[in-house]
Design a protein around this motif. Structure first.
Motif, PDB file in Angstrom:
ATOM      1  N   LEU A 196       8.169  61.504   5.226  1.00 47.00           N
ATOM      2  CA  LEU A 196       8.453  61.584   6.664  1.00 47.00           C
ATOM      3  C   LEU A 196       7.260  61.105   7.482  1.00 47.00           C
ATOM      4  N   GLY A 197       6.057  61.410   7.001  1.00 46.03           N
ATOM      5  CA  GLY A 197       4.864  60.978   7.710  1.00 46.03           C
ATOM      6  C   GLY A 197       4.703  59.473   7.756  1.00 46.03           C
ATOM      7  N   THR A 198       5.331  58.770   6.812  1.00 48.22           N
ATOM      8  CA  THR A 198       5.226  57.310   6.782  1.00 48.22           C
ATOM      9  C   THR A 198       6.336  56.618   7.568  1.00 48.22           C
ATOM     10  N   ILE A 199       7.409  57.333   7.887  1.00 46.60           N
ATOM     11  CA  ILE A 199       8.544  56.646   8.503  1.00 46.60           C
ATOM     12  C   ILE A 199       8.788  57.039   9.959  1.00 46.60           C
ATOM     13  N   THR A 200       8.145  58.102  10.439  1.00 45.97           N
ATOM     14  CA  THR A 200       8.377  58.492  11.833  1.00 45.97           C
ATOM     15  C   THR A 200       7.134  59.115  12.438  1.00 45.97           C
ATOM     16  N   ARG A 201       6.928  58.865  13.717  1.00 52.16           N
ATOM     17  CA  ARG A 201       5.828  59.489  14.437  1.00 52.16           C
ATOM     18  C   ARG A 201       6.132  60.944  14.781  1.00 52.16           C
ATOM     19  N   HIS A 202       7.365  61.350  14.564  1.00 48.39           N
ATOM     20  CA  HIS A 202       7.765  62.729  14.849  1.00 48.39           C
ATOM     21  C   HIS A 202       8.009  63.476  13.541  1.00 48.39           C
ATOM     22  N   ALA A 203       7.136  63.222  12.565  1.00 42.87           N
ATOM     23  CA  ALA A 203       7.338  63.774  11.223  1.00 42.87           C
ATOM     24  C   ALA A 203       7.293  65.301  11.220  1.00 42.87           C
ATOM     25  N   VAL A 204       6.391  65.883  12.004  1.00 44.44           N
ATOM     26  CA  VAL A 204       6.287  67.344  12.026  1.00 44.44           C
ATOM     27  C   VAL A 204       7.569  67.958  12.566  1.00 44.44           C
ATOM     28  N   ILE A 205       8.090  67.390  13.638  1.00 51.63           N
ATOM     29  CA  ILE A 205       9.340  67.908  14.206  1.00 51.63           C
ATOM     30  C   ILE A 205      10.485  67.740  13.214  1.00 51.63           C
ATOM     31  N   ALA A 206      10.577  66.551  12.617  1.00 48.22           N
ATOM     32  CA  ALA A 206      11.641  66.308  11.638  1.00 48.22           C
ATOM     33  C   ALA A 206      11.513  67.255  10.449  1.00 48.22           C
ATOM     34  N   GLY A 207      10.286  67.489  10.011  1.00 45.91           N
ATOM     35  CA  GLY A 207      10.071  68.392   8.890  1.00 45.91           C
ATOM     36  C   GLY A 207      10.455  69.820   9.217  1.00 45.91           C
ATOM     37  N   TRP A 215       8.087  57.127  -4.264  1.00 47.27           N
ATOM     38  CA  TRP A 215       8.264  55.676  -4.387  1.00 47.27           C
ATOM     39  C   TRP A 215       8.550  55.043  -3.026  1.00 47.27           C
ATOM     40  N   TYR A 216       9.436  55.648  -2.260  1.00 43.07           N
ATOM     41  CA  TYR A 216       9.806  55.061  -0.970  1.00 43.07           C
ATOM     42  C   TYR A 216       8.646  55.133   0.025  1.00 43.07           C
ATOM     43  N   ALA A 217       7.846  56.187  -0.066  1.00 47.56           N
ATOM     44  CA  ALA A 217       6.671  56.265   0.794  1.00 47.56           C
ATOM     45  C   ALA A 217       5.723  55.106   0.510  1.00 47.56           C
ATOM     46  N   GLY A 218       5.587  54.757  -0.767  1.00 40.96           N
ATOM     47  CA  GLY A 218       4.764  53.608  -1.124  1.00 40.96           C
ATOM     48  C   GLY A 218       5.316  52.312  -0.565  1.00 40.96           C
ATOM     49  N   GLN A 219       6.643  52.167  -0.586  1.00 38.02           N
ATOM     50  CA  GLN A 219       7.269  50.974  -0.024  1.00 38.02           C
ATOM     51  C   GLN A 219       7.055  50.890   1.482  1.00 38.02           C
ATOM     52  N   LYS A 220       7.171  52.012   2.159  1.00 42.32           N
ATOM     53  CA  LYS A 220       6.965  52.014   3.605  1.00 42.32           C
ATOM     54  C   LYS A 220       5.515  51.698   3.963  1.00 42.32           C
ATOM     55  N   LEU A 221       4.595  52.172   3.160  1.00 44.40           N
ATOM     56  CA  LEU A 221       3.186  51.874   3.422  1.00 44.40           C
ATOM     57  C   LEU A 221       2.917  50.387   3.223  1.00 44.40           C
ATOM     58  N   ARG A 222       3.542  49.798   2.230  1.00 41.07           N
ATOM     59  CA  ARG A 222       3.384  48.358   2.002  1.00 41.07           C
ATOM     60  C   ARG A 222       3.960  47.555   3.167  1.00 41.07           C
ATOM     61  N   SER A 223       5.116  47.952   3.676  1.00 41.58           N
ATOM     62  CA  SER A 223       5.722  47.227   4.788  1.00 41.58           C
ATOM     63  C   SER A 223       4.919  47.414   6.062  1.00 41.58           C
ATOM     64  N   LEU A 224       4.251  48.551   6.199  1.00 41.48           N
ATOM     65  CA  LEU A 224       3.401  48.777   7.371  1.00 41.48           C
ATOM     66  C   LEU A 224       2.255  47.785   7.395  1.00 41.48           C
ATOM     67  N   LYS A 225       1.689  47.495   6.270  1.00 41.39           N
ATOM     68  CA  LYS A 225       0.594  46.533   6.183  1.00 41.39           C
ATOM     69  C   LYS A 225       1.079  45.142   6.552  1.00 41.39           C
ATOM     70  N   LEU A 226       2.258  44.783   6.049  1.00 41.35           N
ATOM     71  CA  LEU A 226       2.824  43.462   6.360  1.00 41.35           C
ATOM     72  C   LEU A 226       3.092  43.332   7.860  1.00 41.35           C
ATOM     73  N   ALA A 227       3.643  44.412   8.453  1.00 44.50           N
ATOM     74  CA  ALA A 227       3.955  44.364   9.875  1.00 44.50           C
ATOM     75  C   ALA A 227       2.666  44.199  10.679  1.00 44.50           C
ATOM     76  N   ALA A 228       1.613  44.903  10.288  1.00 45.32           N
ATOM     77  CA  ALA A 228       0.346  44.794  10.997  1.00 45.32           C
ATOM     78  C   ALA A 228      -0.232  43.396  10.865  1.00 45.32           C
ATOM     79  N   GLY A 229      -0.059  42.802   9.670  1.00 44.46           N
ATOM     80  CA  GLY A 229      -0.566  41.447   9.477  1.00 44.46           C
ATOM     81  C   GLY A 229       0.172  40.438  10.301  1.00 44.46           C
ATOM     82  N   GLU A 230       1.462  40.664  10.514  1.00 42.28           N
ATOM     83  CA  GLU A 230       2.250  39.736  11.314  1.00 42.28           C
ATOM     84  C   GLU A 230       1.851  39.782  12.779  1.00 42.28           C
ATOM     85  N   GLU A 231       1.435  40.992  13.217  1.00 36.17           N
ATOM     86  CA  GLU A 231       1.036  41.104  14.629  1.00 36.17           C
ATOM     87  C   GLU A 231      -0.250  40.350  14.897  1.00 36.17           C
TER      88      GLU A 231
END
Length: 241
Positions: free
Chosen positions: A151-162, A225-241
Motif C-alpha cells: 500500500l505504501g508503494t501504490i498510494t499516498r494515502h496508505a495509512v488511511i487505506a491500511g 512481488w507487486y511492491a517490487g514491480q511498483k517500485l520499478r515503475s516508479l523509477k521509470l516514471a521519474a526517469g521519463e519526467e
C-alpha cells in the motif's frame, strides 16, 4: 537480498520519536488491560482469549502493521527521497525485501512480544493461549507488513487505506459478515492459534489450517512481488519526467 544500509535507514525512519511513541502506545495499553483484567477477573481462560483475540490480534497487530509497513517506504515516496535510493546500485527487489524484513521485525517486536507477555499476565499461558496467540501474531505480522508495504508503494494515502482495511474490513465486517472473515489475515492467523490450543470453544477460525497457511504465504508473496514491480515503475516514471 538483504541490504544493511537500506535496513539501517528504514529502522531509523520507523523508530523516530513520533512513530516510536505510537508504536509503544498500543502494547502498553494491552499490558495495562491485561493487568486490570487479571486483577478483576482472575486467571480465566475465556477472558484471556477474548482480550488476546479481541484486542491484541484484531486491533493491535494490524495497526502496528500499518505503521511499520507503510512507514517503511511511504514517507520516502511522498517526499521524493526514494529517488536518491533508486539512483544507487541496489536492485529493486533487494530494496523491497530489506524494507519488508525491517517492517516484519518491527511489527513482531511491538505486537507479538507484548501479546505473549499479556498472555502470561492474563492466565499464565493456561491452555497454551499465550503461545497460540503469539504464533498467530507472528504470522499475521508477516502478512500485514507485506500488505501495508505494498500500500505504501501504490498510494499516498496508505495509512488511511491500511486503517480502513484493518479496522473496517477485518474488525467491523469480519465480526458480522461470514464471507469477509474468510478473506481476513486475522482469521488465517487464528487457524494456527486454533491448532495450538486444540479447543475450538476457546480459539476458533473460519478457515481451516491448510487454507490459512496457503493464503498467508500467497498473499505475502504476491504483495512483496507487486511492491517490487511498483517500485520499478516508479523509477521509470521519474526517469521519463
Amino acid at each position: 537480498m538483504y541490504h544493511p544500509t537500506v535496513a539501517r535507514l528504514t529502522y531509523r525512519a520507523l523508530l523516530g520519536r513520533r512513530r516510536a511513541l505510537i508504536l509503544f502506545a498500543l502494547p502498553v495499553l494491552l499490558l495495562v488491560i491485561a493487568v486490570f483484567t487479571r486483577v478483576l477477573a482472575g486467571a480465566d481462560d475465556n477472558t484471556a482469549s477474548e482480550v488476546l483475540g479481541g484486542f491484541a490480534l484484531a486491533t493491535m497487530v494490524p495497526i502496528i502493521g500499518v505503521i511499520a509497513g507503510t512507514g517503511a517506504i511511504g514517507p520516502e515516496i511522498d517526499d521524493g527521497s526514494v529517488l536518491y535510493l533508486l539512483a544507487k546500485p541496489v536492485k529493486r527487489p533487494t530494496i523491497i525485501f530489506t524494507k519488508l524484513i525491517v517492517a516484519i521485525a518491527v511489527t513482531m517486536a511491538f505486537a507479538a512480544v507484548p501479546t505473549f507477555v499479556a498472555g502470561l499476565i492474563l492466565n499464565g499461558n493456561g491452555q497454551q493461549l499465550a503461545v497460540a496467540y503469539t504464533v498467530a501474531a507472528l504470522v499475521a505480522s508477516i502478512a500485514y507488513a507485506a500488505i501495508f508495504l505494498l500500500l505504501g508503494t501504490i498510494t499516498r494515502h496508505a495509512v488511511i487505506a491500511g486503517l480502513v482495511y484493518a479496522l473496517v474490513w477485518e474488525a467491523l465486517f469480519g465480526s458480522f459478515v461470514a464471507g469477509a472473515r474468510t478473506l481476513s489475515v486475522q482469521q488465517w492467523a487464528l487457524s494456527l492459534a486454533e491448532k495450538v490450543v486444540g479447543r475450538p470453544d476457546l480459539v476458533s477460525s473460519d478457515v481451516s489450517l491448510p487454507v490459512g497457511i496457503v493464503l498467508l504465504v500467497a498473499v505475502t508473496g504476491l504483495a512483496t512481488w507487486y511492491a517490487g514491480q511498483k517500485l520499478r515503475s516508479l523509477k521509470l516514471a521519474a526517469g521519463e519526467e
